[in-house]
Scaffold this motif. Structure first.
Motif, PDB file in Angstrom:
ATOM      1  N   TRP A  47       7.667   0.704   6.869  1.00 24.79           N
ATOM      2  CA  TRP A  47       7.324   1.703   5.861  1.00 24.79           C
ATOM      3  C   TRP A  47       8.595   2.378   5.361  1.00 24.79           C
ATOM      4  O   TRP A  47       9.564   2.539   6.107  1.00 24.79           O
ATOM      5  CB  TRP A  47       6.403   2.776   6.432  1.00 24.79           C
ATOM      6  N   THR A  48       8.547   2.810   4.111  1.00 23.51           N
ATOM      7  CA  THR A  48       9.613   3.620   3.528  1.00 23.51           C
ATOM      8  C   THR A  48       9.025   4.946   3.073  1.00 23.51           C
ATOM      9  O   THR A  48       8.015   4.966   2.362  1.00 23.51           O
ATOM     10  CB  THR A  48      10.255   2.919   2.316  1.00 23.51           C
ATOM     11  N   GLU A  49       9.619   6.048   3.513  1.00 26.01           N
ATOM     12  CA  GLU A  49       9.198   7.355   3.015  1.00 26.01           C
ATOM     13  C   GLU A  49       9.784   7.531   1.615  1.00 26.01           C
ATOM     14  O   GLU A  49      10.990   7.622   1.448  1.00 26.01           O
ATOM     15  CB  GLU A  49       9.689   8.470   3.935  1.00 26.01           C
ATOM     16  N   ALA A 106       0.834  -1.199   0.000  1.00 27.33           N
ATOM     17  CA  ALA A 106       0.000   0.000   0.000  1.00 27.33           C
ATOM     18  C   ALA A 106       0.868   1.249   0.000  1.00 27.33           C
ATOM     19  O   ALA A 106       2.037   1.214   0.399  1.00 27.33           O
ATOM     20  CB  ALA A 106      -0.938   0.009   1.202  1.00 27.33           C
ATOM     21  N   VAL A 107       0.273   2.352  -0.440  1.00 27.02           N
ATOM     22  CA  VAL A 107       0.923   3.660  -0.464  1.00 27.02           C
ATOM     23  C   VAL A 107      -0.020   4.649   0.207  1.00 27.02           C
ATOM     24  O   VAL A 107      -1.228   4.654  -0.069  1.00 27.02           O
ATOM     25  CB  VAL A 107       1.221   4.112  -1.914  1.00 27.02           C
ATOM     26  N   VAL A 108       0.504   5.486   1.122  1.00 24.98           N
ATOM     27  CA  VAL A 108      -0.323   6.477   1.797  1.00 24.98           C
ATOM     28  C   VAL A 108       0.232   7.877   1.542  1.00 24.98           C
ATOM     29  O   VAL A 108       1.445   8.063   1.409  1.00 24.98           O
ATOM     30  CB  VAL A 108      -0.420   6.219   3.315  1.00 24.98           C
ATOM     31  N   ARG A 146       5.378   4.078   1.691  1.00 24.33           N
ATOM     32  CA  ARG A 146       5.060   2.823   1.013  1.00 24.33           C
ATOM     33  C   ARG A 146       5.429   1.638   1.882  1.00 24.33           C
ATOM     34  O   ARG A 146       6.460   1.650   2.564  1.00 24.33           O
ATOM     35  CB  ARG A 146       5.818   2.739  -0.324  1.00 24.33           C
ATOM     36  N   THR A 147       4.566   0.604   1.874  1.00 26.00           N
ATOM     37  CA  THR A 147       4.868  -0.629   2.598  1.00 26.00           C
ATOM     38  C   THR A 147       4.708  -1.824   1.668  1.00 26.00           C
ATOM     39  O   THR A 147       3.866  -1.809   0.753  1.00 26.00           O
ATOM     40  CB  THR A 147       3.947  -0.814   3.823  1.00 26.00           C
TER      41      THR A 147
END
Length: 349
Positions: free
Chosen positions: A118-120, A95-97, A110-111
């Protein structure tokens, strides 16, 4: 089996009389799910009837894999001060937030492991930019939109599933109107259909508009939409397209003490022209979604209730008076809604 269940629910919805109460067992209704949080959840990505992601204030991101019976807090570390307004999920793990705000408050995370880590992948460095919404054409290609910078909406693009992002040239973007912006109310101000078509909803200016691109955001064409405008609180808040041609727009005036007449419109030509709904929702609506396996049925939601159309957006009738900001449906009829005070619900029959 899934098709039969979908057909039964859809038949019940389309047969629902205008005076029916959502609590009656025979009528489809929203069943609230206990999320255990009080954040306002404006970001929603439904994967199927069992799996959904929600995101909101206080940097909250939640995920369920059992139809909403339990929710796992998968919020990115250190994100408590952020406002997540959009989440796009590819499945139960990826997913992407999007976090909104001026300057570096606008970020993308993103995970790939269900939110365990998570990665920024993007942090805005331009103080003039304010990102509102994002959308994906497929698992790799997606866009995010910022309010106008230097007189034009700014488009951010990814070609690797949100791992990296780049700002697209704005030569193909029409000039913005004075005061024009996108509304980060439901994650639905930027939506895609198919592999290349994308639409952007706007408000806050003299005319509400929808901008359409058929080349993944390189060039755009604007069209006026007959919904309330001429005020910073008015415009198109959400879009839904079931294919390249047929779309719905909802919005109005988000202030609770202001009326929102004609707060819905339809298009059958890909957004070139828009017609007002003959029987619009009774109040401002911030989210909209087509029901699966139907060419004519859709749901709209807002703080004052939810509405159903069975004639492709020409007329709407109230289904529920609960408060929701956003709505999303999946092919196996996993229709979900989310909103204030941690509210999440799934449509049940």
């Amino acid at each position: 089996m899934v098709a039969a269940a979908c057909g039964a629910v859809l038949a019940a919805l389309t047969a629902l009389p205008a005076h029916a109460h959502p609590a009656r067992p025979a009528a489809p209704h929203w069943e609230l799910k206990d999320t255990g949080v009080t954040a306002r959840l404006r970001g929603l990505a439904a994967v199927d009837r069992d799996t959904a992601w929600v995101a909101g204030t206080q940097g909250v991101v939640l995920r369920t894999a059992d139809g909403g019976e339990t929710w796992r807090d998968v919020s990115p570390p250190g994100a408590a001060g952020l406002q997540f307004r959009d989440v796009e999920a590819f499945d139960a793990r990826r997913a992407v937030v999007l976090a909104i705000g001026e300057g570096d408050a606008s970020r993308v995370y993103r995970t790939e492991d269900g939110g365990t880590t998570w990665t920024e992948s993007f942090r805005n460095t331009d103080p003039r930019a304010f990102y509102d919404c994002m959308t994906f054409f497929d698992r790799r290609h997606g866009l995010a939109v910022s309010d106008p910078v230097d007189g034009r909406f700014r488009i951010l693009s990814t070609g690797d599933g949100g791992r990296t992002w780049k700002v697209l040239p704005d030569a193909g973007m029409p000039p913005a109107q004075e005061g024009e912006a996108g509304f980060a109310a439901s994650g639905q101000c930027l939506v895609a259909a198919g592999s290349r078509d994308v639409w952007l909803a706007t408000g806050g200016a003299a005319r509400a508009r929808v901008l359409h691109s058929s080349d993944r955001g390189m060039t755009w064409r604007a069209a006026d939409v007959p919904v309330p405008a001429a005020d910073p609180a008015r415009g198109v808040f959400a879009l839904a397209f079931r294919d390249r041609a047929h779309g719905l727009a909802v919005g109005g005036d988000y202030r609770p003490d202001q009326p929102s007449p004609q707060a819905a419109a339809t298009t059958t030509d890909g957004g070139r022209t828009w017609r007002p709904a003959a029987g619009p929702p009774p109040a401002y609506r911030s989210g909209v979604a087509w029901l699966p396996h139907s060419r004519t049925a859709a749901l709209a939601v807002g703080p004052a209730g939810a509405d159903l159309t069975t004639d492709a957006g020409r007329t709407w009738r109230t289904l529920d008076t609960g408060s929701y900001d956003t709505v999303d449906c999946t092919p196996d009829f996993g229709c979900w809604a989310a909103g204030e005070q941690g509210r999440v619900a799934r449509l049940e029959s």
